[in-house]
Design a protein around this motif. Structure first.
Motif, PDB file in Angstrom:
ATOM      1  N   GLY A 110       0.796  -1.226   0.000  1.00  0.00           N
ATOM      2  CA  GLY A 110       0.000   0.000   0.000  1.00  0.00           C
ATOM      3  C   GLY A 110       0.821   1.265   0.000  1.00  0.00           C
ATOM      4  N   VAL A 111       1.878   1.296  -0.799  1.00  0.00           N
ATOM      5  CA  VAL A 111       2.711   2.486  -0.887  1.00  0.00           C
ATOM      6  C   VAL A 111       1.895   3.658  -1.452  1.00  0.00           C
ATOM      7  CG1 VAL A 111       3.522   1.975  -3.233  1.00  0.00           C
ATOM      8  CG2 VAL A 111       4.949   3.353  -1.707  1.00  0.00           C
ATOM      9  N   ASP A 112       2.249   4.875  -1.050  1.00  0.00           N
ATOM     10  CA  ASP A 112       1.589   6.086  -1.524  1.00  0.00           C
ATOM     11  C   ASP A 112       1.568   6.119  -3.055  1.00  0.00           C
ATOM     12  OD1 ASP A 112       0.839   9.111  -0.963  1.00  0.00           O
ATOM     13  OD2 ASP A 112       2.372   9.093  -2.538  1.00  0.00           O
ATOM     14  N   ALA A 113       0.373   6.401  -3.670  1.00  0.00           N
ATOM     15  CA  ALA A 113       0.215   6.361  -5.125  1.00  0.00           C
ATOM     16  C   ALA A 113       1.158   7.322  -5.825  1.00  0.00           C
ATOM     17  CB  ALA A 113      -1.230   6.659  -5.507  1.00  0.00           C
ATOM     18  N   GLY A 114       1.342   8.526  -5.254  1.00  0.00           N
ATOM     19  CA  GLY A 114       2.241   9.495  -5.871  1.00  0.00           C
ATOM     20  C   GLY A 114       3.666   8.988  -5.896  1.00  0.00           C
ATOM     21  N   ASN A 115       4.090   8.406  -4.794  1.00  0.00           N
ATOM     22  CA  ASN A 115       5.435   7.846  -4.712  1.00  0.00           C
ATOM     23  C   ASN A 115       5.600   6.688  -5.690  1.00  0.00           C
ATOM     24  OD1 ASN A 115       8.074   7.599  -3.636  1.00  0.00           O
ATOM     25  ND2 ASN A 115       7.376   5.973  -2.267  1.00  0.00           N
ATOM     26  N   ALA A 116       4.531   5.872  -5.823  1.00  0.00           N
ATOM     27  CA  ALA A 116       4.578   4.721  -6.720  1.00  0.00           C
ATOM     28  C   ALA A 116       4.738   5.167  -8.173  1.00  0.00           C
ATOM     29  CB  ALA A 116       3.308   3.885  -6.563  1.00  0.00           C
ATOM     30  N   VAL A 117       3.972   6.157  -8.584  1.00  0.00           N
ATOM     31  CA  VAL A 117       4.074   6.659  -9.964  1.00  0.00           C
ATOM     32  C   VAL A 117       5.462   7.258 -10.200  1.00  0.00           C
ATOM     33  CG1 VAL A 117       3.247   8.425 -11.581  1.00  0.00           C
ATOM     34  CG2 VAL A 117       1.602   7.048 -10.276  1.00  0.00           C
ATOM     35  N   ASP A 125      -4.246   6.259 -11.957  1.00  0.00           N
ATOM     36  CA  ASP A 125      -5.632   6.697 -11.839  1.00  0.00           C
ATOM     37  C   ASP A 125      -5.867   7.383 -10.490  1.00  0.00           C
ATOM     38  OD1 ASP A 125      -8.455   6.720 -12.725  1.00  0.00           O
ATOM     39  OD2 ASP A 125      -8.772   5.281 -11.105  1.00  0.00           O
ATOM     40  N   GLU A 126      -5.270   6.816  -9.438  1.00  0.00           N
ATOM     41  CA  GLU A 126      -5.458   7.379  -8.096  1.00  0.00           C
ATOM     42  C   GLU A 126      -4.839   8.762  -7.975  1.00  0.00           C
ATOM     43  OE1 GLU A 126      -4.380   6.312  -3.416  1.00  0.00           O
ATOM     44  OE2 GLU A 126      -4.247   4.736  -4.962  1.00  0.00           O
ATOM     45  N   ILE A 127      -3.648   8.934  -8.500  1.00  0.00           N
ATOM     46  CA  ILE A 127      -2.980  10.226  -8.328  1.00  0.00           C
ATOM     47  C   ILE A 127      -3.641  11.324  -9.161  1.00  0.00           C
ATOM     48  CG2 ILE A 127      -1.192   9.863 -10.099  1.00  0.00           C
ATOM     49  CD1 ILE A 127       0.749  11.368  -8.270  1.00  0.00           C
ATOM     50  N   TYR A 128      -4.042  11.008 -10.393  1.00  0.00           N
ATOM     51  CA  TYR A 128      -4.645  12.038 -11.243  1.00  0.00           C
ATOM     52  C   TYR A 128      -6.045  12.434 -10.775  1.00  0.00           C
ATOM     53  CZ  TYR A 128      -0.777  11.315 -14.495  1.00  0.00           C
ATOM     54  OH  TYR A 128       0.471  11.231 -15.063  1.00  0.00           O
ATOM     55  N   LEU A 152      -9.835   5.292 -19.639  1.00  0.00           N
ATOM     56  CA  LEU A 152      -8.954   6.307 -20.224  1.00  0.00           C
ATOM     57  C   LEU A 152      -9.780   7.488 -20.714  1.00  0.00           C
ATOM     58  CD1 LEU A 152      -6.586   4.037 -22.384  1.00  0.00           C
ATOM     59  CD2 LEU A 152      -6.195   4.882 -20.067  1.00  0.00           C
ATOM     60  N   MET A 153     -10.915   7.161 -21.354  1.00  0.00           N
ATOM     61  CA  MET A 153     -11.805   8.193 -21.885  1.00  0.00           C
ATOM     62  C   MET A 153     -12.370   9.053 -20.752  1.00  0.00           C
ATOM     63  SD  MET A 153     -14.913   7.397 -24.497  1.00  0.00           S
ATOM     64  CE  MET A 153     -15.919   6.618 -23.218  1.00  0.00           C
ATOM     65  N   LYS A 154     -12.775   8.401 -19.671  1.00  0.00           N
ATOM     66  CA  LYS A 154     -13.331   9.117 -18.521  1.00  0.00           C
ATOM     67  C   LYS A 154     -12.290  10.039 -17.908  1.00  0.00           C
ATOM     68  CE  LYS A 154     -15.414   8.381 -13.969  1.00  0.00           C
ATOM     69  NZ  LYS A 154     -15.768   7.386 -12.928  1.00  0.00           N
ATOM     70  N   MET A 155     -11.042   9.554 -17.787  1.00  0.00           N
ATOM     71  CA  MET A 155      -9.981  10.374 -17.214  1.00  0.00           C
ATOM     72  C   MET A 155      -9.706  11.596 -18.084  1.00  0.00           C
ATOM     73  SD  MET A 155      -6.064   9.424 -16.142  1.00  0.00           S
ATOM     74  CE  MET A 155      -6.540   8.583 -14.630  1.00  0.00           C
ATOM     75  N   ALA A 156      -9.719  11.396 -19.411  1.00  0.00           N
ATOM     76  CA  ALA A 156      -9.472  12.509 -20.322  1.00  0.00           C
ATOM     77  C   ALA A 156     -10.575  13.559 -20.217  1.00  0.00           C
ATOM     78  CB  ALA A 156      -9.360  11.985 -21.757  1.00  0.00           C
ATOM     79  N   VAL A 157     -11.821  13.106 -20.118  1.00  0.00           N
ATOM     80  CA  VAL A 157     -12.958  14.028 -20.004  1.00  0.00           C
ATOM     81  C   VAL A 157     -12.870  14.823 -18.704  1.00  0.00           C
ATOM     82  CG1 VAL A 157     -15.467  14.160 -19.702  1.00  0.00           C
ATOM     83  CG2 VAL A 157     -14.508  12.684 -21.470  1.00  0.00           C
ATOM     84  N   GLU A 158     -12.642  14.115 -17.579  1.00  0.00           N
ATOM     85  CA  GLU A 158     -12.560  14.788 -16.282  1.00  0.00           C
ATOM     86  C   GLU A 158     -11.362  15.726 -16.214  1.00  0.00           C
ATOM     87  OE1 GLU A 158     -12.553  11.574 -13.496  1.00  0.00           O
ATOM     88  OE2 GLU A 158     -14.726  11.276 -13.607  1.00  0.00           O
TER      89      GLU A 158
END
Length: 545
Positions: free
Chosen positions: A424-431, A460-463, A496-502
């Motif tokens: 469960g490492v921090d998502a930002g650190n993982a990316v 997905d979590e960080i963005y 991917l489409m949902k992330m681009a729209v948001e």
């Protein structure tokens, strides 16, 4: 028109009296839509009529009596054909129509029936000829509107079958009201060849742009229902499967061509020795006579193996159900689509519209490249994908899995990183670790998209977190760069489409940026295909209208 009466003399001679009785009973059954019983009675009538014609045509035949018997026989054959067509026994229906037309070649009702049978067989040009010939019959003047509707339908479907130009825009904008649009069967620039992924597969014979249709085909059979939870859901699923198997069995029994194409599918055994069928076998314009009488048996055990390997569930990671059917669980058999293998770098998706499946390119496909679906979620790490492939009964050997297997086996840092994800490492650190790691591991070009797809969860979590973006935003690639790189290798995906729209909403407060809007529309075409020509309809699907 089903109530059209036989013109027989009202005398009380034994055979003619029986014919009148059979005629009345058969007509009544037809009107009540009791198809099987009406077929039995019409068969009795037809056999007796033929014997009567033979006996009447002796040394001193009565021309008027023979003419009336032949006319009655023609109509009986036509009505039996209609009943058989309603039961989807198209081969026997065609035979009845042809025998009726031997008696009266421009018989209006028979030509109309034959045209509808040919439409059911997706033989649009032959159906069009039937309807045009029907106009030569005097009866056509009273049914001109009906025939004209069928002629226009044939022209539309024939155009679709030749060009692959389908458009669901109006249906989408109507919020899927009314019946599903009528679709033609279509086969694009593809062929069947030996596959490096598994057994046989479909391959592009020319470059295919993202969104372009690959094929459109109707199910041999499909079963839908609502599944409950727990044990009730399992029982419902078993009942649906039983009904589905019975439907396929009946279709195979009735039609030699169906039996032949289903027999060409894999049973999951002896993949390397399987014959490579010609794509023409699956084209609707294959001559009806070519395999209408194909007699090779298909035993129950083999059929069950075929269905186990080749059946598709409508609502799947690579599939989208359109319209009211999305409320149901559906399982069906679409023969040509069954040749599409899994890959963790898929290039195709499918839409389910009514009983049809529409397969389209989810990213650009090169000449000679194999068409592939994602059987499971490919936005997952290698080990998770291996588990999912095992549950499907195969081991994926695509280039992505090979690349990641080598990287995992030769790089201790990658293994340690994945253990960190499990803790469960921090998502930002993982990316950040992935992006910096790719520099050290000398991962370049499209391979970056592969690893980003594998660790999509943390991206997905960080963005989607303002807090994490404030801390890590300047140290990692932009959301647009990541979405582009991932879609470039695994094709368009709703996430991917949902992330681009948001992302566009957050960045611009709307959808006014033309360049980014075009990118979103391209992703939309990869998810829904080029069956949505109107931008307003595509925006409706994307949730931005």
């Amino acid at each position: 028109m089903r109530g059209e009466q036989f013109e027989l003399e009202e005398d009380r001679d034994g055979p003619l009296e029986l014919l009148q009785s059979l005629r009345s009973k058969a007509t009544e059954l037809l009107l009540r839509e009791e198809w099987e019983e009406s077929i039995k009675v019409y068969t009795e009538f037809i056999d007796l009529s033929r014997r009567q014609v033979s006996s009447t045509g002796g040394s001193d035949p009565d021309p008027d009596s023979i003419a009336k018997l032949r006319k009655s026989l023609c109509l009986a054959l036509c009505n039996r054909a209609e009943a058989r067509a309603r039961l989807r026994d198209f081969l026997e229906a065609m035979r009845d129509c042809d025998q009726a037309l031997e008696i009266e070649k421009t018989h209006f009702k028979t030509l109309l029936c034959k045209g509808k049978v040919l439409l059911g067989l997706s033989k649009y040009s032959l159906a069009l000829e039937c309807f045009k010939t029907a106009l030569l019959d005097p009866q056509a003047s009273d049914n001109l509107e009906t025939v004209t509707v069928y002629i226009e339908k044939c022209k539309k479907l024939e155009f679709q079958a030749k060009t692959g130009a389908f458009d669901l825009s109006d249906w989408i904008l109507s919020e899927f009201r009314g019946k599903c649009p009528e679709l033609a069967e279509f086969i694009g620039s593809i062929e069947i060849k030996k596959s490096e992924l598994s057994g046989r597969g479909l391959f592009a014979t020319k470059n295919i742009v993202a969104g372009t249709l690959v094929l459109v085909t109707k199910a041999v059979a499909i079963e839908r229902g609502i599944l409950g939870n727990g044990e009730c859901g399992e029982k419902a699923q078993l009942i649906m499967w039983k009904n589905f198997v019975e439907e396929v069995t009946e279709s195979v029994r009735k039609c030699g061509r169906t039996r032949r194409v289903v027999s060409a599918l894999s049973t999951g055994q002896g993949e390397d020795s399987l014959e490579i069928p010609e794509i023409a076998l699956f084209r609707p314009d294959e001559a009806f006579e070519t395999c209408g009488d194909w007699k090779q048996s298909l035993d129950t055990e083999k059929l069950l193996s075929i269905l186990d390997v080749n059946s598709l569930v409508e609502d799947a990671v690579s599939g989208k159900v359109m319209g009211k059917n999305k409320e149901y669980y559906g399982v069906g058999l679409w023969t040509l689509a069954s040749f599409i293998n899994h890959s963790c770098i898929p290039n195709a998706r499918r839409l389910h519209v009514g009983d049809y499946v529409i397969v389209h390119a989810s990213r650009d496909i090169k000449t000679g490249e194999e068409i592939s679906f994602a059987y499971f979620d490919v936005l997952s790490p290698l080990e998770k994908r291996k588990e999912m492939a095992e549950s499907w009964g195969f081991c994926c050997g695509c280039s992505r899995c090979k690349f990641e297997s080598v990287l995992y086996a030769t790089n201790q840092e990658v293994r340690e990183f994945e253990m960190g994800l499990e803790r469960g490492v921090d998502a930002g650190n993982a990316v950040y670790m992935v992006e910096e790691g790719m520099k050290r591991w000398k991962v370049k070009g499209k391979d970056k998209g592969l690893l980003r797809a594998s660790y999509w969860g943390v991206y997905d979590e960080i963005y989607n977190s303002e807090r994490l973006m404030k801390r890590w935003g300047r140290k990692i690639p932009t959301m647009e760069v990541v979405v582009d790189s991932v879609s470039d290798v695994v094709g368009s995906d709703e996430r991917l489409m949902k992330m681009a729209v948001e992302g566009m909403m957050k960045k611009h407060g709307g959808f006014s940026n033309i360049v980014e809007m075009e990118k979103i529309m391209k992703l939309g075409k990869g998810v829904y295909g080029k069956v949505v020509s109107k931008k307003k309809a595509m925006k409706t699907l994307l949730g931005i209208e």
